[in-house]
Design a protein around this motif. Structure first.
Motif, short mmCIF file in Angstrom:
data_model
loop_
_atom_site.label_atom_id
_atom_site.label_comp_id
_atom_site.label_asym_id
_atom_site.label_seq_id
_atom_site.Cartn_x
_atom_site.Cartn_y
_atom_site.Cartn_z
N PRO A 169 -3.25 4.68 3.79
CA PRO A 169 -2.96 3.41 4.46
C PRO A 169 -1.51 3.35 4.94
O PRO A 169 -0.60 3.83 4.28
CB PRO A 169 -3.21 2.36 3.38
N ARG A 179 0.86 -1.18 0.00
CA ARG A 179 0.00 0.00 0.00
C ARG A 179 0.89 1.23 0.00
O ARG A 179 1.65 1.45 0.93
CB ARG A 179 -0.87 0.02 1.26
N ARG A 218 -10.32 3.71 12.24
CA ARG A 218 -10.27 2.27 12.03
C ARG A 218 -10.19 1.65 13.42
O ARG A 218 -9.24 1.94 14.16
CB ARG A 218 -9.04 1.85 11.21
N PHE A 251 -1.57 -1.94 6.58
CA PHE A 251 -2.59 -2.28 5.60
C PHE A 251 -2.01 -2.89 4.33
O PHE A 251 -2.70 -3.04 3.33
CB PHE A 251 -3.42 -1.03 5.26
#
Length: 253
Positions: A57, A24, A90, A61
């Protein structure tokens, strides 16, 4: 080996199943879309709340992960928490659901051949024992997704401005004006990815002009249209330019 993203329609109404494999990069942020996700990442179940700005991210991630992305307004009833409590966050699922239940689900996820389908099963089983989403919020999302104004939407669903704002916070994570901006940006991006020139995409999506779309892109996504398209591997139309057009113009530079 590069990153790979795939998605498919879910059996859970309005939801999408997705999988990601590979690194990511911060240059490929997740843009706000009014949705919430149940995620399987690094052997953990997480919930992604509704984003009000681009989410970059982290290394956590990267690798293989999966998710079920719920349509705007449909996740709070399932998760048992108002959307605004999770805005731009999150959080571990066991912060929302009982720990023993989440540990059991985590164990099953760890042996699943298709993690995205396993997340879908979690959602469907949970939905069978919870109240369905408020149909009024679904109507609000549908009106705003079609480009209706906040005032027209409030009138259509029979709510006053304050009622609409309060219900929208709980259902979508932010007020109807912000949701309308997010959905409008997503409409414009879909048009641009399909090859529509920037100015025409801005007009069709409901922006005043191309400069308006450029401002919304910077405010909500933290980048330019060209920068986002380049980072996500989409080549914009050859005639497009980042130069703003005069108000009302539908031509390209």
């Amino acid at each position: 080996m590069g990153a790979r993203y795939e998605e498919r329609v879910s059996r859970f109404g309005g939801a999408v199943l997705w999988t990601w494999s590979g690194p990511r990069e911060p240059a490929r942020p997740v843009l706000p879309d009014g949705c919430m996700d149940l995620l399987w990442i690094g052997g953990r179940l997480l919930v992604a709340g509704p984003d009000s700005h681009a989410f970059a991210p982290t290394e956590a991630f990267s690798g293989s992960c999966a998710g079920i992305r719920f349509a705007p307004g449909t996740a709070p009833a399932l998760l048992g928490v108002p959307a605004d409590e999770l805005r731009d966050r999150r959080v571990p699922l066991d912060a929302l659901w009982p720990g023993p239940e989440v540990r059991g689900l985590t164990g099953r996820m760890g042996t699943a051949d298709d993690p995205a389908a396993a997340l879908e099963d979690i959602a469907l089983r949970r939905a069978a024992g919870t109240e369905p989403p408020d149909p009024l919020t679904a109507a609000v999302a549908a009106q705003l997704a079609r480009g209706r104004s906040v005032a027209a939407t409030a009138h259509a669903v029979g709510l006053g401005p304050r009622q609409l704002h309060r219900r929208s916070l709980a259902a979508f994570g932010y007020g109807p004006k912000t949701l309308a901006r997010v959905l409008r940006l997503q409409r414009a991006l879909a048009l641009v990815r399909a090859g529509t020139p920037y100015a025409e995409a801005a007009h069709t999506a409901g922006c005043t002009d191309q400069a308006h779309l450029a401002r919304e892109m910077r405010d909500l996504a933290g980048t330019t249209l060209g920068g986002h398209l380049a980072a996500t591997g989409h080549a914009g139309p050859a005639a497009n330019s980042e130069t703003a057009q005069p108000s009302g113009s539908r031509t390209t530079a």
